[in-house]
Design a protein around this motif. Sequence first.
Motif, mmCIF file in Angstrom:
data_model
loop_
_atom_site.group_PDB
_atom_site.id
_atom_site.type_symbol
_atom_site.label_atom_id
_atom_site.label_comp_id
_atom_site.label_asym_id
_atom_site.label_seq_id
_atom_site.Cartn_x
_atom_site.Cartn_y
_atom_site.Cartn_z
ATOM 1 N N VAL A 1 -3.461 -39.128 25.163
ATOM 2 C CA VAL A 1 -4.313 -38.264 24.806
ATOM 3 C C VAL A 1 -4.249 -38.409 23.809
ATOM 4 O O VAL A 1 -3.295 -38.604 23.002
ATOM 5 C CB VAL A 1 -4.356 -37.391 25.516
ATOM 6 C CG1 VAL A 1 -4.625 -37.190 27.250
ATOM 7 C CG2 VAL A 1 -3.133 -36.109 25.104
ATOM 8 N N ARG B 1 -3.918 -35.686 21.826
ATOM 9 C CA ARG B 1 -2.908 -35.303 20.586
ATOM 10 C C ARG B 1 -1.946 -35.317 20.407
ATOM 11 O O ARG B 1 -0.936 -35.144 20.096
ATOM 12 C CB ARG B 1 -3.246 -33.439 21.078
ATOM 13 C CG ARG B 1 -2.580 -33.688 22.879
ATOM 14 C CD ARG B 1 -3.208 -32.071 22.995
ATOM 15 N NE ARG B 1 -2.231 -31.401 24.380
ATOM 16 C CZ ARG B 1 -1.215 -31.489 25.316
ATOM 17 N NH1 ARG B 1 -0.512 -31.487 24.823
ATOM 18 N NH2 ARG B 1 -1.406 -31.569 26.526
ATOM 19 N N ARG C 1 -1.699 -30.921 35.358
ATOM 20 C CA ARG C 1 -1.812 -31.004 33.948
ATOM 21 C C ARG C 1 -2.345 -32.125 32.844
ATOM 22 O O ARG C 1 -3.200 -33.291 32.106
ATOM 23 C CB ARG C 1 -0.618 -30.788 33.495
ATOM 24 C CG ARG C 1 -0.204 -29.114 33.815
ATOM 25 C CD ARG C 1 1.305 -28.932 33.307
ATOM 26 N NE ARG C 1 1.641 -28.735 32.204
ATOM 27 C CZ ARG C 1 2.839 -28.289 31.969
ATOM 28 N NH1 ARG C 1 3.784 -29.090 32.601
ATOM 29 N NH2 ARG C 1 2.886 -28.663 30.605
ATOM 30 N N VAL D 1 -6.190 -32.507 33.791
ATOM 31 C CA VAL D 1 -6.662 -31.706 32.499
ATOM 32 C C VAL D 1 -6.451 -32.672 31.117
ATOM 33 O O VAL D 1 -7.665 -32.249 30.652
ATOM 34 C CB VAL D 1 -6.231 -30.611 32.576
ATOM 35 C CG1 VAL D 1 -6.742 -30.082 32.177
ATOM 36 C CG2 VAL D 1 -6.245 -29.412 34.075
ATOM 37 N N ASP D 2 -5.181 -32.553 30.949
ATOM 38 C CA ASP D 2 -5.730 -33.158 29.606
ATOM 39 C C ASP D 2 -7.004 -34.956 29.206
ATOM 40 O O ASP D 2 -7.126 -35.256 28.744
ATOM 41 C CB ASP D 2 -4.342 -33.879 29.550
ATOM 42 C CG ASP D 2 -2.762 -32.925 29.114
ATOM 43 O OD1 ASP D 2 -3.336 -31.736 28.767
ATOM 44 O OD2 ASP D 2 -1.784 -33.198 28.773
ATOM 45 N N ARG D 3 -7.033 -35.902 30.558
ATOM 46 C CA ARG D 3 -6.934 -36.936 30.230
ATOM 47 C C ARG D 3 -8.534 -36.200 30.373
ATOM 48 O O ARG D 3 -9.834 -36.444 29.772
ATOM 49 C CB ARG D 3 -7.752 -37.686 31.025
ATOM 50 C CG ARG D 3 -5.964 -38.690 30.900
ATOM 51 C CD ARG D 3 -6.089 -39.572 30.517
ATOM 52 N NE ARG D 3 -7.049 -40.761 30.382
ATOM 53 C CZ ARG D 3 -7.066 -42.030 29.527
ATOM 54 N NH1 ARG D 3 -5.795 -41.814 28.573
ATOM 55 N NH2 ARG D 3 -7.963 -42.450 29.846
ATOM 56 N N LEU D 4 -9.078 -34.989 31.573
ATOM 57 C CA LEU D 4 -10.402 -34.491 31.419
ATOM 58 C C LEU D 4 -10.860 -33.965 29.900
ATOM 59 O O LEU D 4 -12.062 -33.904 29.357
ATOM 60 C CB LEU D 4 -10.878 -33.426 32.328
ATOM 61 C CG LEU D 4 -12.079 -32.874 32.412
ATOM 62 C CD1 LEU D 4 -12.452 -34.074 33.900
ATOM 63 C CD2 LEU D 4 -11.896 -32.012 33.692
ATOM 64 N N GLN D 5 -10.399 -32.962 29.229
ATOM 65 C CA GLN D 5 -10.153 -32.294 28.154
ATOM 66 C C GLN D 5 -10.875 -33.213 26.539
ATOM 67 O O GLN D 5 -11.743 -33.720 25.942
ATOM 68 C CB GLN D 5 -9.164 -31.686 27.486
ATOM 69 C CG GLN D 5 -9.468 -30.504 28.168
ATOM 70 C CD GLN D 5 -8.279 -29.496 28.478
ATOM 71 O OE1 GLN D 5 -7.015 -30.068 27.177
ATOM 72 N NE2 GLN D 5 -8.237 -28.184 28.284
ATOM 73 N N SER D 6 -9.617 -34.808 26.965
ATOM 74 C CA SER D 6 -9.810 -35.504 26.234
ATOM 75 C C SER D 6 -11.317 -35.845 25.843
ATOM 76 O O SER D 6 -11.675 -36.891 24.905
ATOM 77 C CB SER D 6 -8.852 -36.544 26.434
ATOM 78 O OG SER D 6 -8.129 -37.475 26.869
ATOM 79 N N ARG E 1 -14.147 -35.158 26.616
ATOM 80 C CA ARG E 1 -15.143 -34.551 25.945
ATOM 81 C C ARG E 1 -15.845 -34.659 24.490
ATOM 82 O O ARG E 1 -14.813 -35.365 23.984
ATOM 83 C CB ARG E 1 -15.064 -32.903 25.936
ATOM 84 C CG ARG E 1 -15.081 -32.829 27.595
ATOM 85 C CD ARG E 1 -14.380 -30.891 27.846
ATOM 86 N NE ARG E 1 -14.072 -30.085 29.220
ATOM 87 C CZ ARG E 1 -13.975 -29.764 29.426
ATOM 88 N NH1 ARG E 1 -13.329 -28.760 28.870
ATOM 89 N NH2 ARG E 1 -13.379 -29.328 30.918
#
Length: 404
Positions: free
Chosen positions: A98, A100, A394, A397-402, A404
């Motif tokens: 991701v 970050r 986790r 969630v990281d991939r989902l947030q990235s 956006r």
Amino acid sequence: MVIGGGYAGLSCALALARGGASVIVADSEMAGFGGSSRNGGQANGGWNMIDLAAPDQGAMRARVESGLESQGHFEELLAREGLYDCYEPVGKFVAAYVPRHYDTLRRKAEWASANGYLDAEEVAPENVHEEVGTEFYHGGVRFSRGGLVQPARLHAGLLARVAAAGATVASPVRIDGFRRVPGGYSVETTAGDIRCNNLVVTTNGYTGSATPDLQRRVVPVASYIIATEPLADEVVDALIPRRRAVSDTARVLTYFRLSPDHRRMVFGGRASFASVSPEEGATGLHRMMTERFPHLRDVRVTHGWKGNVAFARDRLPHMGEADGLHWALCCNGSGVVMMTYLGAKIAQRILDRPNAPVCAFDGTGSANQAFPAIPLYNGRPWFLPVIGLSYRLRDFVDRLQSAR
């Protein structure tokens, strides 16, 4: 006596035999049965020790330096023993799962370069195709030190050198226990009792009840690997253009390479945190592989296997000695180079009897503090499925947030 016939045990036995010691290596299976012949073949030392958030930066630097020393030792060993033809010094690419993670990798690369440790170079997201043929990753870091080995060929070569040096390799011979006796240890085996001055344990991901105190400190984790059918030249050339060793920064780790003949994708990772068959593991790995390389979805998988790696509570390698009992364990999935190095360091400790630690991973003198036990753990890793589920959630969630 050395318990365990993998890289660490053979490296230790070779150095001891060359130093004039009488050595027996015992393995409960055929020597090399475990991770030493069934790993992903990535040979890198130093990078994984960089932790810019470590509370003790001095200790972290020492670990990085010992990690880099392990890489030098590995390459010198291959050259000295005539085994360099099983090694490809193609370097490494670490891919950011991701965005970050890319920032973290970039800071590590800057630190490594500024301090003269590695020629680490950041790869911007728009340039990832220089290293891997996918749009899945968000940049990464590459460095030229290290590369790829043919695991079983390396092990066979070390085994032949150990035998030629005069050491005895006994397998399959199970160790049932041991006890202190005047001058050393009496070791109970299925081939009879053996007396020795020093006892060396290098069982890593196969550490068992014969060494219960060490077993409570070692968590075996299965690593699964698949290989595809032979691929067209143009597909191979686009997959990993520079033919480096590749891993990514997902919590559920994946790592991959081209086969030594550069015709197949060899893809590995934590397909399951429970112990499942290689066939079941192959299903999970195929899903992970095609998530990263969608154009491989219709490519057949022809081979699948697994081997145990070993983790410590602090996720660091460990060696040490107490009353003539020595150990080298827990390379946390990066053991080709490190275990070979730690085995040689144990031999150095036995032959030279130094008063100080021989490397940054040597906990001799404070063994229990330096190699922490795991609470409520007796060698059966009941907690791994829970950890695996947490990691997968986790990562999701990281991939989902990235996205956006």
